[in-house]
Design an enzyme around this catalytic site. Structure first.
Site, PDB file in Angstrom:
ATOM      1  N   LYS A  95       0.869  -1.178   0.000  1.00  0.00           N
ATOM      2  CA  LYS A  95       0.000   0.000   0.000  1.00  0.00           C
ATOM      3  C   LYS A  95       0.907   1.230   0.000  1.00  0.00           C
ATOM      4  O   LYS A  95       1.115   1.872   1.032  1.00  0.00           O
ATOM      5  CB  LYS A  95      -0.901  -0.052   1.243  1.00  0.00           C
ATOM      6  CG  LYS A  95      -2.155   0.760   1.149  1.00  0.00           C
ATOM      7  CD  LYS A  95      -3.087   0.400   2.301  1.00  0.00           C
ATOM      8  CE  LYS A  95      -4.151   1.464   2.516  1.00  0.00           C
ATOM      9  NZ  LYS A  95      -5.038   1.687   1.392  1.00  0.00           N
TER      10      LYS A  95
HETATM   11  N1  PPE Z   1      -7.990  -1.388  -2.534  1.00  0.00           N
HETATM   12  C1  PPE Z   1      -7.307  -0.223  -2.492  1.00  0.00           C
HETATM   13  C2  PPE Z   1      -6.563   0.224  -3.686  1.00  0.00           C
HETATM   14  C3  PPE Z   1      -7.331   0.521  -1.307  1.00  0.00           C
HETATM   15  O1  PPE Z   1      -6.664   1.670  -1.271  1.00  0.00           O
HETATM   16  C4  PPE Z   1      -8.066   0.067  -0.193  1.00  0.00           C
HETATM   17  C5  PPE Z   1      -8.106   0.864   1.081  1.00  0.00           C
HETATM   18  C6  PPE Z   1      -8.745  -1.166  -0.296  1.00  0.00           C
HETATM   19  C7  PPE Z   1      -8.679  -1.857  -1.479  1.00  0.00           C
HETATM   20  C8  PPE Z   1      -9.489  -1.763   0.863  1.00  0.00           C
HETATM   21  O2  PPE Z   1      -8.604  -2.267   1.832  1.00  0.00           O
HETATM   22  P1  PPE Z   1      -8.977  -2.319   3.380  1.00  0.00           P
HETATM   23  O3  PPE Z   1      -9.082  -0.909   3.847  1.00  0.00           O
HETATM   24  O4  PPE Z   1      -7.903  -3.069   4.010  1.00  0.00           O
HETATM   25  O5  PPE Z   1     -10.286  -3.024   3.472  1.00  0.00           O
HETATM   26  N2  PPE Z   1      -7.997   2.274   0.937  1.00  0.00           N
HETATM   27  C9  PPE Z   1      -7.704   3.107   2.077  1.00  0.00           C
HETATM   28  C10 PPE Z   1      -7.354   4.529   1.680  1.00  0.00           C
HETATM   29  C11 PPE Z   1      -8.469   5.407   1.256  1.00  0.00           C
HETATM   30  C12 PPE Z   1      -8.079   6.866   1.112  1.00  0.00           C
HETATM   31  O6  PPE Z   1      -8.805   7.601   0.400  1.00  0.00           O
HETATM   32  O7  PPE Z   1      -7.086   7.303   1.708  1.00  0.00           O
HETATM   33  C13 PPE Z   1      -8.801   3.044   3.110  1.00  0.00           C
HETATM   34  O8  PPE Z   1      -9.930   2.643   2.800  1.00  0.00           O
HETATM   35  O9  PPE Z   1      -8.522   3.390   4.252  1.00  0.00           O
END
Ligand code: PPE
Length: 298
Positions: A149
């Site tokens: 990430k």
């Molecule tokens: N895909 C991506 C590309 C992504 O950034 C997130 C989280 C997810 C899937 C979902 O992952 P999880 O949060 O572990 O369920 N994105 C983070 C950042 C958002 C932002 O705008 O900053 C979040 O949801 O916290």
């Protein structure tokens, strides 16, 4: 920041910070919920672990242990007297030398917390959002390690988000290089087809979402739904009975239309509704069985 509590206004970096120029930063998004027993962090350990995995992929040595980062997150929430909050741990290559070679720069760590309401709007959570397939593809894992990430990887997602908004939509669906639907700009994606839940496998370039993992477990454990992890063709989205996104910021959000076509009858379907309700019960501490997923702030 780097082991010290710093006032919001003083939480600054130098303009020549490596991460600012080259995207060399990894981060997490975590939520703290106001539960019946006080504030609690959802799946803290899993998020901290993923932060370290993101850093490992980019050869960034975090100068703290996972336990220390976990404790620092709790401490930051505590001193800010937060009830419900979004938590943003950030590990970044800091200020020392310019140039791509990051070796000369320190690895700095910051943790910020702030109140953050619904990501895609109250109405979106309730009635579903309008999504569109983006012309920007999700970066394949042989171009960038998408299981990390990392900050720099989000510039493509920003283009997808901006394109969706410019088109009057709420969110983008990104295809992979083979044309399969793989993610939102910051969410994992699911569809329901013949009562089965389908989501891209982690063998894709999708982020291993922690909300994704939690929702899959709830689907199987609590509802005995069948969950299939496989590629999703673009046109499967158009004939899906239901579609939803998951993510820490977004939580569980129904998609009511995709590329101008209603998903199902254009209203959140029963599978999405059930999972969404269960998810909110769990994160708010109303499900005894899943208190194990919550770390109390006290
Ligand atoms: N895909 C991506 C590309 C992504 O950034 C997130 C989280 C997810 C899937 C979902 O992952 P999880 O949060 O572990 O369920 N994105 C983070 C950042 C958002 C932002 O705008 O900053 C979040 O949801 O916290």
């Amino acid at each position: 920041m780097d082991g010290k509590l710093v006032d919001w206004k003083e939480a600054k970096v130098h303009v020549l910070t490596h991460g600012l120029h080259y995207g060399s930063a990894v981060f997490e998004g975590i939520r703290c919920y106001s539960t019946l027993k006080g504030p609690a962090v959802f799946r803290l350990k899993e998020h901290v672990k993923r932060l370290f995995e993101s850093a490992k992929i980019y050869f960034m040595d975090i100068p703290y242990s996972q336990e220390q980062i976990g404790r620092a997150i709790i401490e930051t929430l505590k001193v800010n007297k937060m009830k419900a909050a979004y938590i943003r741990p950030l590990v970044y290559r800091g200020y020392k030398e310019m140039g791509l070679n990051p070796k000369g720069c320190p690895v700095d760590v910051a943790i910020a917390v702030w109140p953050w309401g619904t990501y895609l709007g109250e109405d979106g959570v309730k009635n579903g959002i309008r999504a569109a397939v983006s012309s920007w593809r999700r970066i394949p894992s042989d171009c960038l390690p998408m299981k990390s990430k990392a900050g720099g990887q989000y510039i493509g997602s920003q283009l997808a988000k901006l394109e969706a908004l410019a088109g009057g939509y709420d969110e983008a669906v990104m295809l992979d290089m083979q044309g399969y639907a793989v993610e939102g700009s910051a969410e994992n994606v699911f569809i329901v087809e013949n009562g089965k839940i389908i989501t891209p496998s982690l063998g894709s370039c999708a982020l291993p979402g922690i909300t994704r993992r939690s929702v899959i477990e709830l689907a199987k454990e609590e509802f005995k739904y069948e969950v299939v992890e496989r590629q999703i063709a673009r046109d499967e989205l158009y004939i899906a009975e239901e579609m939803f996104f998951t993510g820490t910021a977004a939580e569980v959000v129904p998609v009511r239309s995709i590329d101008g076509r209603d998903v199902g009858d254009g209203k959140p379907g029963p599978v999405t509704r059930n999972l969404q309700k269960k998810f909110f019960d769990v994160v708010n501490g109303r499900e005894k069985k899943y208190l194990k997923w919550l770390s109390p702030v006290r």
